[in-house]
Write an enzyme that holds these catalytic residues in place. Structure first.
Site, PDB file in Angstrom:
ATOM      1  N   CYS A   4      29.201 -21.086  11.066  1.00 44.30           N
ATOM      2  CA  CYS A   4      28.660 -22.292  10.417  1.00 44.30           C
ATOM      3  C   CYS A   4      27.132 -22.343  10.454  1.00 44.30           C
ATOM      4  O   CYS A   4      26.523 -23.165   9.769  1.00 44.30           O
ATOM      5  CB  CYS A   4      29.233 -23.543  11.067  1.00 44.30           C
ATOM      6  SG  CYS A   4      31.017 -23.520  11.150  1.00 44.30           S
ATOM      7  N   HIS A  47      24.869 -29.639   9.794  1.00 43.43           N
ATOM      8  CA  HIS A  47      26.195 -29.080   9.512  1.00 43.43           C
ATOM      9  C   HIS A  47      27.244 -30.185   9.611  1.00 43.43           C
ATOM     10  O   HIS A  47      27.308 -30.909  10.609  1.00 43.43           O
ATOM     11  CB  HIS A  47      26.492 -27.956  10.509  1.00 43.43           C
ATOM     12  CG  HIS A  47      27.901 -27.476  10.454  1.00 43.43           C
ATOM     13  ND1 HIS A  47      28.550 -27.230   9.260  1.00 43.43           N
ATOM     14  CD2 HIS A  47      28.799 -27.199  11.426  1.00 43.43           C
ATOM     15  CE1 HIS A  47      29.785 -26.826   9.520  1.00 43.43           C
ATOM     16  NE2 HIS A  47      29.964 -26.809  10.825  1.00 43.43           N
ATOM     17  N   ASN A  50      34.777 -29.898   6.710  1.00 43.29           N
ATOM     18  CA  ASN A  50      33.886 -28.884   7.266  1.00 43.29           C
ATOM     19  C   ASN A  50      34.026 -27.609   6.430  1.00 43.29           C
ATOM     20  O   ASN A  50      35.085 -26.986   6.409  1.00 43.29           O
ATOM     21  CB  ASN A  50      34.300 -28.628   8.728  1.00 43.29           C
ATOM     22  CG  ASN A  50      33.463 -27.568   9.407  1.00 43.29           C
ATOM     23  OD1 ASN A  50      32.739 -26.818   8.763  1.00 43.29           O
ATOM     24  ND2 ASN A  50      33.570 -27.488  10.718  1.00 43.29           N
TER      25      ASN A  50
HETATM   26  N1  COA Z   1      46.669 -35.979  13.702  1.00 42.69           N
HETATM   27  C1  COA Z   1      47.228 -36.653  14.712  1.00 42.69           C
HETATM   28  N2  COA Z   1      47.157 -36.232  15.990  1.00 42.69           N
HETATM   29  C2  COA Z   1      46.510 -35.080  16.226  1.00 42.69           C
HETATM   30  C3  COA Z   1      45.915 -34.326  15.207  1.00 42.69           C
HETATM   31  C4  COA Z   1      46.022 -34.811  13.898  1.00 42.69           C
HETATM   32  N3  COA Z   1      45.494 -34.167  12.842  1.00 42.69           N
HETATM   33  N4  COA Z   1      45.332 -33.231  15.751  1.00 42.69           N
HETATM   34  C5  COA Z   1      45.547 -33.300  17.069  1.00 42.69           C
HETATM   35  N5  COA Z   1      46.264 -34.404  17.354  1.00 42.69           N
HETATM   36  C6  COA Z   1      46.735 -34.881  18.650  1.00 42.69           C
HETATM   37  C7  COA Z   1      46.835 -33.801  19.699  1.00 42.69           C
HETATM   38  O1  COA Z   1      48.034 -33.081  19.560  1.00 42.69           O
HETATM   39  C8  COA Z   1      46.773 -34.602  20.958  1.00 42.69           C
HETATM   40  O2  COA Z   1      48.039 -35.130  21.207  1.00 42.69           O
HETATM   41  P1  COA Z   1      48.632 -35.252  22.709  1.00 42.69           P
HETATM   42  O3  COA Z   1      47.665 -36.188  23.413  1.00 42.69           O
HETATM   43  O4  COA Z   1      49.968 -35.820  22.494  1.00 42.69           O
HETATM   44  O5  COA Z   1      48.583 -33.876  23.242  1.00 42.69           O
HETATM   45  C9  COA Z   1      45.851 -35.764  20.603  1.00 42.69           C
HETATM   46  O6  COA Z   1      45.800 -35.812  19.166  1.00 42.69           O
HETATM   47  C10 COA Z   1      44.458 -35.614  21.133  1.00 42.69           C
HETATM   48  O7  COA Z   1      44.032 -34.293  20.830  1.00 42.69           O
HETATM   49  P2  COA Z   1      42.559 -33.852  21.161  1.00 42.69           P
HETATM   50  O8  COA Z   1      42.382 -32.426  20.751  1.00 42.69           O
HETATM   51  O9  COA Z   1      42.250 -34.238  22.570  1.00 42.69           O
HETATM   52  O10 COA Z   1      41.769 -34.822  20.179  1.00 42.69           O
HETATM   53  P3  COA Z   1      40.240 -35.074  20.091  1.00 42.69           P
HETATM   54  O11 COA Z   1      39.945 -36.480  20.335  1.00 42.69           O
HETATM   55  O12 COA Z   1      39.455 -34.067  20.877  1.00 42.69           O
HETATM   56  O13 COA Z   1      39.950 -34.795  18.547  1.00 42.69           O
HETATM   57  C11 COA Z   1      39.050 -33.050  17.191  1.00 42.69           C
HETATM   58  C12 COA Z   1      40.228 -33.529  18.010  1.00 42.69           C
HETATM   59  C13 COA Z   1      39.376 -31.658  16.661  1.00 42.69           C
HETATM   60  C14 COA Z   1      38.846 -33.997  16.018  1.00 42.69           C
HETATM   61  C15 COA Z   1      37.768 -33.046  18.071  1.00 42.69           C
HETATM   62  O14 COA Z   1      38.035 -32.368  19.288  1.00 42.69           O
HETATM   63  C16 COA Z   1      36.643 -32.374  17.377  1.00 42.69           C
HETATM   64  O15 COA Z   1      36.149 -32.845  16.377  1.00 42.69           O
HETATM   65  N6  COA Z   1      36.142 -31.243  17.908  1.00 42.69           N
HETATM   66  C17 COA Z   1      35.112 -30.498  17.240  1.00 42.69           C
HETATM   67  C18 COA Z   1      35.743 -29.683  16.143  1.00 42.69           C
HETATM   68  C19 COA Z   1      34.734 -29.034  15.229  1.00 42.69           C
HETATM   69  O16 COA Z   1      33.772 -29.669  14.859  1.00 42.69           O
HETATM   70  N7  COA Z   1      34.977 -27.782  14.865  1.00 42.69           N
HETATM   71  C20 COA Z   1      34.175 -27.046  13.970  1.00 42.69           C
HETATM   72  C21 COA Z   1      32.838 -26.736  14.564  1.00 42.69           C
HETATM   73  S1  COA Z   1      31.900 -25.821  13.452  1.00 42.69           S
END
Ligand code: COA
Length: 319
Positions: free
Chosen positions: A114, A242, A272
């Protein structure tokens, strides 16, 4: 001192819009979950007839036309990507033929995830004085749906496809890019395994680890670029970050006390798009008349690897 000016932008998005509502029919998720955690409401996904090369060609033509730069004036054509149509040759090489660029135009694809577009802009600033032509064509483009498990709710809601293009002009007396770049080998945080690993070539991500990295890397890049340039935040007209997650951007904006109206994004409509994210946003801002000649845009990218990059772009947008 020598540097670049951004003089033209272009962009291309696939025709198919995929809303959060459509995703709720594919995986166990909700509009509320996606919007509250990421700020994303819809994204564009390529259909079978659309290609990486075609998106790049549309974006490149638009940027060149707006800049008023012909193919014979282009000294470098760089495409930041990791999802091109072929493993090799790169999309940049296809563009040489399709755009009619001279054969001594330096054309190659590069992969810095990215952060790739800003790596490519910096590379162009070093190549153009060697090549001898003033203008460079720099693209960031991804068809991320090729490397996304579209049935994995933890990743499929985040990513979209698209291509952004920029025409840059090199000048001996133009301001330095004040670029910062770096990487940290943490593939377990975010990666796409390759053919040699025996694993599926789909995005694997530890979302929380990426989040922690991003909220540290983004403000750090901004501060480092400002320090190098000897500028205060209020002397920068646009911050172009980004578009990974609106929460990451909001935290950085608050931490750095940046004026939110100078940090506008488009993640709600694009998701993204990795290397395409920064040039697509630059293009959208240019189209809305938000990038005026004489202004400065501080751009930051960060992502898989882990990689990061920041640069200060002097704006000389021609239309
Ligand atoms: N819809 C509903 N629930 C979802 C889900 C979705 N699309 N994706 C994950 N979950 C669930 C998980 O399974 C988890 O469930 P559990 O508690 O029963 O295990 C719960 O939501 C929490 O998951 P978690 O990964 O802790 O969520 P989060 O608050 O960290 O949010 C992201 C997830 C991916 C949105 C967040 O971590 C994030 O934005 N990270 C950065 C990602 C990024 O920017 N990547 C590219 C970089 S270039």
């Amino acid at each position: 001192m020598s540097g670049l000016k951004l003089i033209g932008t272009g962009g291309a998005l696939p025709a198919r819009e995929v809303t959060n509502g459509e995703l709720t029919r594919r995986v166990d998720t909700s509009d509320e979950w996606i919007v509250s955690r990421t700020g994303i409401r819809s994204r564009r996904w390529c259909s079978p007839g659309e290609s990486h090369t075609a998106l790049c060609l549309t974006a490149a033509r638009q940027a060149m036309e707006r800049a008023g730069v012909g193919p014979e004036e282009v000294g470098a054509c760089l495409v930041a990507t990791f999802t091109g149509d072929r493993m090799t040759p790169g999309t940049s090489v296809a563009l040489q033929g399709l755009l009619g660029l001279p054969e001594d135009t330096v054309c190659f694809d590069l992969n810095a995830a990215c952060a790739g577009f800003l790596y490519a802009v910096h590379t162009a600033s070093r190549l153009l004085p060697v090549n001898g032509r003033r203008y460079g064509l720099v693209l960031g483009a991804e068809v991320l749906t090729r490397v996304t498990d579209l049935d994995d709710r933890s990743t499929c809601v985040l990513f979209g496809d698209g291509a952004g293009a920029a025409v840059v002009e090199w000048g001996e007396d133009f301001p330095d890019l004040c670029a910062v770049m770096g990487c940290r080998a943490r593939p377990e945080t975010l990666c796409v395994p390759g053919v040699g690993t025996g694993e599926a070539s789909v995005i694997r991500m530890d979302g929380q680890a990426v989040f922690r990295f991003a909220v540290e890397a983004l403000p750090r890049c901004v501060t480092q670029v400002l320090d190098r340039a000897g500028l205060r935040p209020e002397e920068v007209d646009r911050f172009v970050f980004h578009q990974a997650n609106q929460r990451i951007i909001d935290l950085a904006v608050r931490k750095l006390r940046l004026p939110p109206e100078r940090c506008a994004g488009n993640i709600a409509r694009t998701g993204n798009t990795s290397a395409a994210s920064v040039p697509l946003l630059l293009n959208e801002l240019a189209e809305r008349g938000k990038l005026r000649p004489g202004q400065r845009a501080l751009c930051v990218g960060f992502g898989a690897g882990l990689t990061w990059a920041g640069a200060l772009l002097e704006l000389g947008i021609r239309s």
